[in-house]
Design an enzyme around this catalytic site. Structure first.
Site, PDB file in Angstrom:
ATOM      1  N   PRO A 292       0.872  -1.069  -0.003  1.00 44.59           N
ATOM      2  CA  PRO A 292       0.080   0.052   0.071  1.00 44.59           C
ATOM      3  C   PRO A 292       0.994   1.261  -0.106  1.00 44.59           C
ATOM      4  CG  PRO A 292       0.140  -0.926   2.159  1.00 44.59           C
ATOM      5  CD  PRO A 292       0.770  -1.977   1.286  1.00 44.59           C
ATOM      6  N   GLY A 293       0.429   2.063  -0.800  1.00 45.78           N
ATOM      7  CA  GLY A 293       1.100   3.410  -0.842  1.00 45.78           C
ATOM      8  C   GLY A 293       0.069   4.709  -0.276  1.00 45.78           C
ATOM      9  N   CYS A 362       3.565  29.279 -15.587  1.00 46.58           N
ATOM     10  CA  CYS A 362       3.243  29.484 -16.784  1.00 46.58           C
ATOM     11  C   CYS A 362       2.547  28.514 -17.754  1.00 46.58           C
ATOM     12  CB  CYS A 362       4.263  30.385 -17.632  1.00 46.58           C
ATOM     13  SG  CYS A 362       4.791  31.540 -16.697  1.00 46.58           S
ATOM     14  N   TYR A 390       1.967  11.076  -3.577  1.00 47.84           N
ATOM     15  CA  TYR A 390       1.908  11.506  -4.837  1.00 47.84           C
ATOM     16  C   TYR A 390       1.855  12.945  -5.152  1.00 47.84           C
ATOM     17  CZ  TYR A 390       1.252   6.581  -5.374  1.00 47.84           C
ATOM     18  OH  TYR A 390       1.257   5.076  -5.423  1.00 47.84           O
TER      19      TYR A 390
HETATM   20  N1  LLP Z   1       2.638  -1.607  -5.932  1.00 45.65           N
HETATM   21  C1  LLP Z   1       2.887  -1.043  -7.140  1.00 45.65           C
HETATM   22  C2  LLP Z   1       3.495  -2.274  -8.245  1.00 45.65           C
HETATM   23  C3  LLP Z   1       2.355   0.011  -7.891  1.00 45.65           C
HETATM   24  O1  LLP Z   1       2.550   0.151  -9.151  1.00 45.65           O
HETATM   25  C4  LLP Z   1       1.789   1.023  -7.015  1.00 45.65           C
HETATM   26  C5  LLP Z   1       1.363   2.120  -7.547  1.00 45.65           C
HETATM   27  C6  LLP Z   1       1.783   0.477  -5.671  1.00 45.65           C
HETATM   28  C7  LLP Z   1       1.972  -0.716  -5.179  1.00 45.65           C
HETATM   29  C8  LLP Z   1       0.990   1.594  -4.760  1.00 45.65           C
HETATM   30  O2  LLP Z   1      -0.327   2.115  -4.999  1.00 45.65           O
HETATM   31  P1  LLP Z   1      -1.134   2.821  -4.022  1.00 45.65           P
HETATM   32  O3  LLP Z   1      -1.509   1.855  -2.914  1.00 45.65           O
HETATM   33  O4  LLP Z   1      -0.733   3.994  -3.767  1.00 45.65           O
HETATM   34  O5  LLP Z   1      -2.435   3.041  -4.970  1.00 45.65           O
HETATM   35  N2  LLP Z   1       0.395   8.933  -9.239  1.00 45.65           N
HETATM   36  C9  LLP Z   1      -0.711   8.436  -9.234  1.00 45.65           C
HETATM   37  C10 LLP Z   1      -0.732   7.184  -8.678  1.00 45.65           C
HETATM   38  C11 LLP Z   1       0.239   5.994  -9.284  1.00 45.65           C
HETATM   39  C12 LLP Z   1       0.434   4.825  -8.736  1.00 45.65           C
HETATM   40  C13 LLP Z   1       1.540   3.945  -9.132  1.00 45.65           C
HETATM   41  N3  LLP Z   1       1.568   2.718  -8.935  1.00 45.65           N
HETATM   42  C14 LLP Z   1      -1.431   9.325  -8.381  1.00 45.65           C
HETATM   43  O6  LLP Z   1      -1.220  10.407  -8.096  1.00 45.65           O
HETATM   44  O7  LLP Z   1      -2.774   9.262  -8.289  1.00 45.65           O
END
Ligand code: LLP
Length: 435
Positions: A292-293, A362, A390
């Site tokens: 989880p991120g 800009c 992010y």
């Molecule tokens: N594991 C993998 C292999 C991933 O590619 C990602 C996120 C995660 C875990 C974590 O996912 P999360 O739990 O954070 O949803 N920049 C975008 C989100 C890109 C996510 C990329 N991969 C935003 O700001 O919404």
């Protein structure tokens, strides 16, 4: 105070248990944000340690009594002070580059609890990760398996691997952040997985230890996870029947947060459902990994910004703030919504009006919020919510804007975890042509 725009904001902030108004002043934990903006300047990211630990605790409750490893997907926020919180709480880390590996080690993380994801690992990164002794490579293609085996063999090592399988389920999220569908660049196709596992098992430099998937991000419904689990467990059965034992199953990350009336399941509730399925299918004693991120850090952070100018117009009113797309790139990249609220509710005599909240960069795409009703005057501070994930990790120096400072709040204590970047910092790697 009698203004409806401000009354709405004076309620408890939904989804942000550690961000609240006290006597009309917005606080993170026990610290008033106006004081932080005065002392440290803006734009300024402020994170709540308690919010991060409470988000983590929801997963830990979900996994109580299980053999499980939570690997924080550090791409969401890779600042050292944030990594330190998760390292001290016993988390592993999901990394996607050699740079992220260096950050984890610098923050005191345990190399054995690192998993290395990503479709384009270089040989240098593979060597770096093997030398550090990471826990698992999440391999995303057959070609990568061959290269990794070669690199590990040359080092007289066997690389621990899991293969990322694309379960082809629709996470029903923004197309840029859905990753588990067939036409994404990620993972190997479900129908090719068994053959590729056989190939991996035959390679000398590899030791197959698991299987993984990640279907997308900002997922607000349990169904895609349950579907993905079914598809992955079908494969586990087939792979193990082929004589390749799998010690762990990694279900990736992706759980959403409340940005704007979003109602994702709580992590513990989601995992109750997923574990019930796992148990029913006879895989309840497998080691579980997750990545989880956003759900660990997203609503732990706010970005404080100062209103520079109000610019009324015939079609639109603009509220020009000192934070921009380089600090908060999600609106310009994904049309993402971040709530924007005043830091102080009292003392402002301004009339409520509808504004596009924009930054100084800009580009017409440099907006942070559209059609927001605010009662605001130049010089006042606003807080952009849900800014823990992010934002800083995707911040840039576009327009030679220095990246913001970051603070970690712990109760009434405030720790500076990143000082504001100067123009000198930005120019340090550059040089004029001699002569
Ligand atoms: N594991 C993998 C292999 C991933 O590619 C990602 C996120 C995660 C875990 C974590 O996912 P999360 O739990 O954070 O949803 N920049 C975008 C989100 C890109 C996510 C990329 N991969 C935003 O700001 O919404």
């Amino acid at each position: 105070m009698n203004n409806p725009a401000n009354q709405a904001a004076s309620a408890a902030l939904p989804g942000h248990p550690f961000v609240a108004y006290r006597h009309d002043a917005l606080h993170v934990e026990d610290v008033a944000l106006s004081a932080l903006a005065q002392a440290h300047g803006t734009p300024l990211f402020v994170y709540s340690k308690a919010a991060m630990l409470s988000a983590l605790a929801a997963y830990q409750r979900g996994f109580a009594g299980r053999h499980a490893q939570i690997c924080y997907a550090m791409k969401a926020n890779s600042s050292l002070g944030v990594l330190q919180v998760f390292a001290q709480a016993g988390c592993g880390f999901d990394i996607v580059s050699g740079g992220e590996l260096e950050r984890v080690l610098a923050a005191g993380g345990d190399a054995q609890k690192i998993i290395f994801s990503g479709v384009g690992k270089t040989q240098a990164e593979m060597r770096q990760a093997l030398t550090a002794g990471i826990g698992c490579f999440n391999v995303e293609s057959e070609a990568e398996l061959d290269v990794l085996s070669g690199v590990a063999s040359a080092m007289k090592l066997r690389a621990p691997v899991s293969i990322r399988v694309n379960p082809n389920v629709d996470p029903k999220t923004h197309p840029y952040i859905s990753t588990g569908l067939k036409d994404n660049k990620f993972g190997v196709a479900h129908e090719d997985a068994l053959r590729i596992y056989r190939h991996a098992a035959s390679l000398q430099g590899l030791q197959v230890i698991g299987i993984d998937c990640h279907i997308g991000s900002q997922i607000t419904d349990a169904t895609p996870y349950l579907d993905a689990m079914d598809r992955i467990l079908d494969l586990v059965a087939a792979i193990e029947a082929a004589g390749i034992p799998l010690a762990h199953i990694d279900f990736g990350g992706g759980l959403g947060i409340n940005y704007n009336h979003d109602t994702p399941p709580a992590a513990d509730a989601l995992w109750r459902q997923l574990l019930a399925k796992l148990d029913a299918r006879g895989y309840g004693d497998k080691k579980l990994m997750i990545e989880p991120g956003r759900s660990l850090v997203g609503n732990a952070g706010v970005c404080l910004t100062e209103v520079l100018y109000l610019k009324p117009g015939e079609q639109k009113n603009f509220c020009i703030i000192d934070a921009a797309m380089n600090d908060l790139p999600r609106p310009s990249l994904y049309q993402a919504f971040h709530a924007i609220v005043p830091v102080a509710l009292q003392g402002n005599q301004a009339m409520a009006a509808t504004y596009d909240v924009v930054g100084p960069v800009c580009e017409s795409g440099d907006w942070i919020g559209r059609d927001r009703v605010l009662r605001v005057a130049a010089g006042e501070h606003l807080a952009v919510l849900s800014a823990g994930a992010y934002c800083m990790s995707m911040a840039s120096n576009y327009n030679t804007r220095g990246r913001a400072a970051e603070l970690l709040v712990d109760g009434s204590q405030v720790h500076l975890i990143r000082r504001r970047e100067t123009a000198q910092d930005q120019m340090r790697q550059e040089q004029l042509v001699a002569g």
